[in-house]
Design a protein around this motif. Structure first.
Motif, PDB file in Angstrom:
ATOM      1  N   ASN A  74       0.837  -1.204   0.000  1.00 30.34           N
ATOM      2  CA  ASN A  74       0.000   0.000   0.000  1.00 30.34           C
ATOM      3  C   ASN A  74       0.870   1.251   0.000  1.00 30.34           C
ATOM      4  OD1 ASN A  74      -2.503  -1.294   0.036  1.00 30.34           O
ATOM      5  ND2 ASN A  74      -2.316  -1.666   2.229  1.00 30.34           N
ATOM      6  N   ALA A  75       2.183   1.037  -0.040  1.00 32.77           N
ATOM      7  CA  ALA A  75       3.125   2.156   0.008  1.00 32.77           C
ATOM      8  C   ALA A  75       3.077   2.945  -1.297  1.00 32.77           C
ATOM      9  CB  ALA A  75       4.539   1.628   0.247  1.00 32.77           C
ATOM     10  N   PRO A  76       3.261   4.253  -1.209  1.00 36.86           N
ATOM     11  CA  PRO A  76       3.305   5.061  -2.426  1.00 36.86           C
ATOM     12  C   PRO A  76       4.529   4.728  -3.281  1.00 36.86           C
ATOM     13  CG  PRO A  76       3.328   6.457  -0.460  1.00 36.86           C
ATOM     14  CD  PRO A  76       3.407   5.054  -0.004  1.00 36.86           C
ATOM     15  N   VAL A  77       4.370   4.941  -4.569  1.00 38.98           N
ATOM     16  CA  VAL A  77       5.462   4.781  -5.528  1.00 38.98           C
ATOM     17  C   VAL A  77       5.662   6.136  -6.195  1.00 38.98           C
ATOM     18  CG1 VAL A  77       6.245   3.596  -7.604  1.00 38.98           C
ATOM     19  CG2 VAL A  77       4.834   2.367  -5.925  1.00 38.98           C
ATOM     20  N   VAL A  78       6.877   6.669  -6.100  1.00 40.77           N
ATOM     21  CA  VAL A  78       7.178   7.985  -6.656  1.00 40.77           C
ATOM     22  C   VAL A  78       8.016   7.806  -7.914  1.00 40.77           C
ATOM     23  CG1 VAL A  78       8.267  10.227  -6.225  1.00 40.77           C
ATOM     24  CG2 VAL A  78       7.127   9.014  -4.350  1.00 40.77           C
ATOM     25  N   PHE A  79       7.626   8.499  -8.986  1.00 42.06           N
ATOM     26  CA  PHE A  79       8.410   8.510 -10.221  1.00 42.06           C
ATOM     27  C   PHE A  79       9.397   9.666 -10.135  1.00 42.06           C
ATOM     28  CE2 PHE A  79       4.183   6.973 -12.014  1.00 42.06           C
ATOM     29  CZ  PHE A  79       4.467   5.652 -11.707  1.00 42.06           C
ATOM     30  N   SER A  80      10.647   9.420 -10.508  1.00 44.94           N
ATOM     31  CA  SER A  80      11.728  10.378 -10.300  1.00 44.94           C
ATOM     32  C   SER A  80      11.557  11.659 -11.117  1.00 44.94           C
ATOM     33  CB  SER A  80      13.079   9.746 -10.614  1.00 44.94           C
ATOM     34  OG  SER A  80      13.306   9.732 -12.004  1.00 44.94           O
ATOM     35  N   ALA A  81      12.398  12.633 -10.788  1.00 44.63           N
ATOM     36  CA  ALA A  81      12.384  13.931 -11.468  1.00 44.63           C
ATOM     37  C   ALA A  81      12.695  13.802 -12.949  1.00 44.63           C
ATOM     38  CB  ALA A  81      13.399  14.867 -10.813  1.00 44.63           C
ATOM     39  N   HIS A  82      13.300  12.679 -13.352  1.00 39.28           N
ATOM     40  CA  HIS A  82      13.752  12.510 -14.726  1.00 39.28           C
ATOM     41  C   HIS A  82      12.650  12.118 -15.696  1.00 39.28           C
ATOM     42  CE1 HIS A  82      17.185  11.406 -12.012  1.00 39.28           C
ATOM     43  NE2 HIS A  82      17.587  12.522 -12.591  1.00 39.28           N
ATOM     44  N   GLY A  83      11.491  11.767 -15.190  1.00 39.99           N
ATOM     45  CA  GLY A  83      10.395  11.354 -16.061  1.00 39.99           C
ATOM     46  C   GLY A  83      10.441   9.863 -16.351  1.00 39.99           C
ATOM     47  N   ASN A  96      -2.290  -1.715  -9.277  1.00 39.47           N
ATOM     48  CA  ASN A  96      -3.005  -1.002  -8.207  1.00 39.47           C
ATOM     49  C   ASN A  96      -2.078  -0.274  -7.240  1.00 39.47           C
ATOM     50  OD1 ASN A  96      -5.667  -1.677  -9.030  1.00 39.47           O
ATOM     51  ND2 ASN A  96      -5.295  -3.743  -8.257  1.00 39.47           N
ATOM     52  N   PHE A  97      -0.998   0.269  -7.760  1.00 44.17           N
ATOM     53  CA  PHE A  97      -0.096   1.053  -6.931  1.00 44.17           C
ATOM     54  C   PHE A  97      -0.624   2.477  -6.835  1.00 44.17           C
ATOM     55  CE2 PHE A  97       3.926  -1.520  -8.233  1.00 44.17           C
ATOM     56  CZ  PHE A  97       3.608  -2.499  -7.322  1.00 44.17           C
ATOM     57  N   PHE A  98      -0.401   3.086  -5.686  1.00 44.03           N
ATOM     58  CA  PHE A  98      -0.669   4.502  -5.496  1.00 44.03           C
ATOM     59  C   PHE A  98       0.609   5.219  -5.921  1.00 44.03           C
ATOM     60  CE2 PHE A  98      -0.266   8.058  -2.296  1.00 44.03           C
ATOM     61  CZ  PHE A  98      -1.037   8.937  -3.017  1.00 44.03           C
ATOM     62  N   SER A  99       0.556   5.959  -7.023  1.00 41.23           N
ATOM     63  CA  SER A  99       1.778   6.574  -7.535  1.00 41.23           C
ATOM     64  C   SER A  99       1.716   8.092  -7.470  1.00 41.23           C
ATOM     65  CB  SER A  99       2.062   6.114  -8.966  1.00 41.23           C
ATOM     66  OG  SER A  99       1.022   6.499  -9.827  1.00 41.23           O
ATOM     67  N   LEU A 100       2.877   8.669  -7.297  1.00 46.91           N
ATOM     68  CA  LEU A 100       3.052  10.115  -7.276  1.00 46.91           C
ATOM     69  C   LEU A 100       4.088  10.454  -8.334  1.00 46.91           C
ATOM     70  CD1 LEU A 100       3.380  10.460  -3.405  1.00 46.91           C
ATOM     71  CD2 LEU A 100       1.399  11.103  -4.776  1.00 46.91           C
ATOM     72  N   ASP A 101       3.755  11.340  -9.234  1.00 44.19           N
ATOM     73  CA  ASP A 101       4.657  11.698 -10.318  1.00 44.19           C
ATOM     74  C   ASP A 101       5.462  12.935  -9.927  1.00 44.19           C
ATOM     75  OD1 ASP A 101       6.000  12.144 -12.661  1.00 44.19           O
ATOM     76  OD2 ASP A 101       4.214  12.205 -13.922  1.00 44.19           O
ATOM     77  N   ALA A 102       6.758  12.746  -9.681  1.00 48.09           N
ATOM     78  CA  ALA A 102       7.627  13.858  -9.300  1.00 48.09           C
ATOM     79  C   ALA A 102       8.450  14.352 -10.492  1.00 48.09           C
ATOM     80  CB  ALA A 102       8.549  13.429  -8.163  1.00 48.09           C
TER      81      ALA A 102
END
Length: 149
Positions: A74-83, A96-102
């Motif tokens: 259930n942990a968030p998945v962050v996409f890096s600054a690089h895209g 079904n991941f909770f993702s955050l686009d950084a």
């Protein structure tokens, strides 16, 4: 002809990160504060060992591929600054991941502008060098995905 005066370069100190990098680091730190550890981060969020090591001590787990993340998290998945290529958020949704686009907004802008100008596939590779540099890989793969028939 008059000789040019020597160029004086003044290097500011200390130097900081660009706004996109600060935003990406803040995204991981906020995720750790709000959701707690672990927070998975696809690729190192920035090219800075000190920052990456600091985030690791706070509970960030850096992975190269989403396949390294447990399915039942259930942990968030962050996409890096690089895209990332379009396939990565699609894979995250499918699992079904909770993702955050950084992704840095300037990187996103480069992706959009290159697509508008038709810089897909090999043309982008010729326009931007550094084949294994994360932002270049992100630009190249994203545009190949968008222009694939």
């Amino acid at each position: 002809m008059q000789a040019k005066k020597p160029l004086k370069i003044v290097l500011c100190s200390p130097r900081g990160f660009c706004a996109g990098v600060v935003r990406a680091i803040d995204t991981v730190e906020r995720a750790l504060t709000i959701y707690g550890a672990p927070v998975y981060v696809r690729h190192e969020i920035v090219h800075n060992r000190y920052v990456v090591d600091s985030l690791k001590t706070k509970g960030a787990i850096f992975v190269e591929e989403l396949a390294e993340i447990p399915d039942n998290t259930n942990a968030p998945v962050v996409f890096s600054a690089h895209g990332v290529p379009k396939s990565v958020p699609a894979d995250a949704r499918a699992r079904n991941f909770f993702s955050l686009d950084a992704t840095c907004p300037l990187v996103t802008k480069v992706h959009r502008e290159a697509a508008i100008l038709g810089f897909g596939g090999d043309r982008l590779g010729n326009a931007v060098r550094g084949e294994n540099h994360r932002p270049v890989v992100g630009h190249f793969v994203k545009l190949v995905d968008e222009h694939r028939p």
